[in-house]
Each structure stands twice: as C-alpha cells, then as structure tokens.
Design a protein around this motif. Structure first.
Motif, PDB file in Angstrom:
ATOM      1  N   UNK A  64    -153.684   0.538  77.629  1.00 37.24           N
ATOM      2  CA  UNK A  64    -155.163   0.915  77.471  1.00 37.24           C
ATOM      3  C   UNK A  64    -155.546  -0.606  78.401  1.00 37.24           C
ATOM      4  N   UNK A  65    -154.769  -1.674  78.418  1.00 36.72           N
ATOM      5  CA  UNK A  65    -155.109  -2.880  78.928  1.00 36.72           C
ATOM      6  C   UNK A  65    -155.090  -2.529  80.413  1.00 36.72           C
ATOM      7  N   UNK A  66    -153.983  -1.903  80.832  1.00 42.54           N
ATOM      8  CA  UNK A  66    -153.713  -1.670  82.301  1.00 42.54           C
ATOM      9  C   UNK A  66    -154.839  -0.757  82.852  1.00 42.54           C
ATOM     10  N   UNK A 122    -157.631  -1.070  86.281  1.00 48.03           N
ATOM     11  CA  UNK A 122    -157.971  -0.079  87.367  1.00 48.03           C
ATOM     12  C   UNK A 122    -159.168   0.579  87.172  1.00 48.03           C
ATOM     13  N   UNK A 123    -159.597   0.745  86.150  1.00 45.79           N
ATOM     14  CA  UNK A 123    -160.975   1.373  85.821  1.00 45.79           C
ATOM     15  C   UNK A 123    -162.111   0.510  86.489  1.00 45.79           C
ATOM     16  N   UNK A 124    -162.115  -0.934  86.054  1.00 43.98           N
ATOM     17  CA  UNK A 124    -163.065  -1.834  86.688  1.00 43.98           C
ATOM     18  C   UNK A 124    -162.767  -1.980  88.174  1.00 43.98           C
ATOM     19  N   UNK A 125    -161.493  -1.750  88.827  1.00 47.94           N
ATOM     20  CA  UNK A 125    -161.547  -1.782  90.316  1.00 47.94           C
ATOM     21  C   UNK A 125    -162.421  -0.809  90.788  1.00 47.94           C
ATOM     22  N   UNK A 132    -154.439  -8.450  72.936  1.00 43.54           N
ATOM     23  CA  UNK A 132    -153.521  -8.508  74.103  1.00 43.54           C
ATOM     24  C   UNK A 132    -152.319  -9.621  73.758  1.00 43.54           C
ATOM     25  N   UNK A 133    -152.645 -10.613  73.038  1.00 44.03           N
ATOM     26  CA  UNK A 133    -151.863 -11.539  72.680  1.00 44.03           C
ATOM     27  C   UNK A 133    -150.852 -10.886  71.404  1.00 44.03           C
ATOM     28  N   UNK A 134    -151.450 -10.377  70.645  1.00 41.89           N
ATOM     29  CA  UNK A 134    -150.747  -9.911  69.412  1.00 41.89           C
ATOM     30  C   UNK A 134    -149.788  -8.883  69.568  1.00 41.89           C
ATOM     31  N   UNK A 135    -149.937  -8.069  70.848  1.00 40.29           N
ATOM     32  CA  UNK A 135    -149.095  -6.837  71.363  1.00 40.29           C
ATOM     33  C   UNK A 135    -147.781  -7.592  71.654  1.00 40.29           C
TER      34      UNK A 135
END
Length: 260
Positions: free
Chosen positions: A25-27, A31-34, A213-216
């Motif tokens: 989902x982070x990835x 892309x979505x923001x771009x 993100x860090x905990x992943x």
C-alpha cells in the motif's frame, strides 16, 4: 501445508501479512500521488482525465487495482483481529526487539486505521464507484492543434451510454473524448466539510505511516544498524511528511479556487 497455514494463523504470521500488505500500500501511495499531481496542471483536466481512463481500462493496471482492494481489506481485517487479540493477551514481539519508547502513533494505530478505512470507503464511493458504475460523471472533449500545441476543452455528450473514450484526428486537430473525472474532483473539493475530512484523513495517514512503515521492516526482521536510519528517514520524510502534504494540498488548492 498445515505448517504453512499454522504459521500464517499465528499472531506473528498475521503481523507478517500486515507488514507485506502495508508495504504494498505504501508503494501504491507513491504511484497514486504521482498521478494525482496532474490535477495541478493548468489544462482543464486533460492530463488527469486521460490518466484516470488509463487506470481503469488497461488490463494489467486493473489486475493490480483489484490486488490493491484485496490488500486494503486484508490489512484492515488483520489489524482488527490483532487489536482485539492484543487486548486479551500479551502481543508477540517483533523479529527484532525495539527498545525505543512507544510513540503516540504506535499506541493509536487502531484509531488511525479506522479513520483511514472510513476515508477510503468514502473516497472510493465518491470517485472510483461513480466513475465506473454511475452516470454522475460527464464527458469532456479536448481538441489539440498539432501545429500550435494549443488545446481547447468543451463538454461532450456521447451518443452511446457505453462510450468510454475516443481518440481521433480531424485535420490539424487531435480530438480526445473522455470521462471528466476532473470535474467531479473540483466539485467534491468545493465542499468545505469534505476538504476538512480529507485533510484530517491525511493527518491520520502521516501518523499511521510514521510508525507503520518502520514497524513493517522490524516485523520482517529487516533491521541493520547501517540501513535502519535510512528506513527511518524514508518513513518519516517521504511517507509521513511529503506524501500526506502532497495529497492534502489538492483539496485545499481546489477549495480556494472554488471561492474565486
């Protein structure tokens, strides 16, 4: 097979699934923001409307989109299951123990996740569902002079209800007819209540990702004294600052424009 199933039914297995779906989902957010940055182009929504059509009609992208929807559901369900279980029993530790004191975001991941899930449901029903399955989205015709590269835009009414997009050439003009999702975005972001909710949701994204993100990486055991600072830097500045600010800027800018 039974050992595999047992592993992913355990608390640690559920955390692994949470970590993998979360990183996916982070990835997607990058892309979505771009793609959504096309909203800032002064082209009457041409670039954004063509981008939206591409996302919903290019088969490989559609497959990834359904994987995205599945990841959202799995991530949300497993988060709920783990939250309930952790209240009843001592949680399973990460693969690498983090001795840092718990932050506000780490203590309130359930609340942040709930806000985000509500936002996703509203956001997708307002844009994705209406774009795909309703007649609330109109059409736009863009005529670009291939010699001067000047583009004009007018509303377009298709003859067939099944019409999606067409690209033709008429003399010196390239004519593109496509659904006008840009108009829907402008309309939604002219609503102050929607804008406020959107900005609050982006705040929840920021706090959710600064911890998530860090905990992943910790859950997956991908921790090294050389690379952990890089993970923290990316998690903080890219996912907790730049991406949420980029998304939040869109409704704010469009709302200000609607007041003129």
């Amino acid at each position: 097979m039974s050992e595999f199933k047992q592993t992913f039914n355990s608390s640690l297995g559920k955390k692994l699934i949470m970590a993998l779906t979360g990183l996916f989902l982070c990835t997607f957010l990058i892309v979505h923001l771009g793609g959504n940055l096309l909203l800032f182009r002064n082209d009457d929504g041409y670039g954004f409307n063509v981008y939206a059509n591409f996302l919903t009609h290019f088969p490989p992208i559609e497959v990834i989109a359904y994987l995205l929807y599945l990841s959202i559901l799995v991530h949300a369900i497993y988060a709920l299951v783990l939250t309930i279980k952790n209240r009843k029993a001592r949680p399973v530790a990460y693969a690498t123990v983090n001795k840092a004191p718990a932050t506000w975001s780490s203590k309130n991941m359930g609340l942040l996740g709930s806000i985000l899930f509500l936002f996703i449901v509203i956001h997708m029903s307002d844009f994705w569902f209406n774009y795909k399955y309703s007649d609330k989205i109109g059409y736009k015709e863009y005529r670009t002079n291939v010699k001067t590269d000047e583009t004009t835009a007018v509303d377009y009414v298709p003859e067939s209800p099944k019409f999606e997009k067409s690209v033709t050439t008429e003399g010196d003009y390239e004519v593109v007819r496509v659904k006008d999702l840009h108009a829907r975005v402008a309309s939604s972001f002219s609503n102050l209540i929607y804008v406020i909710f959107y900005v609050i949701a982006m705040g929840a994204v920021s706090f959710h990702l600064v911890h998530g993100f860090q905990s992943a990486f910790r859950t997956l055991g991908w921790v090294h004294r050389k690379y952990t600072p890089i993970v923290y830097f990316i998690g903080t500045w890219l996912f907790a600052v730049i991406i949420p600010l980029g998304f939040a800027a869109m409704p704010i800018v469009y709302y200000i424009q609607s007041l003129k």
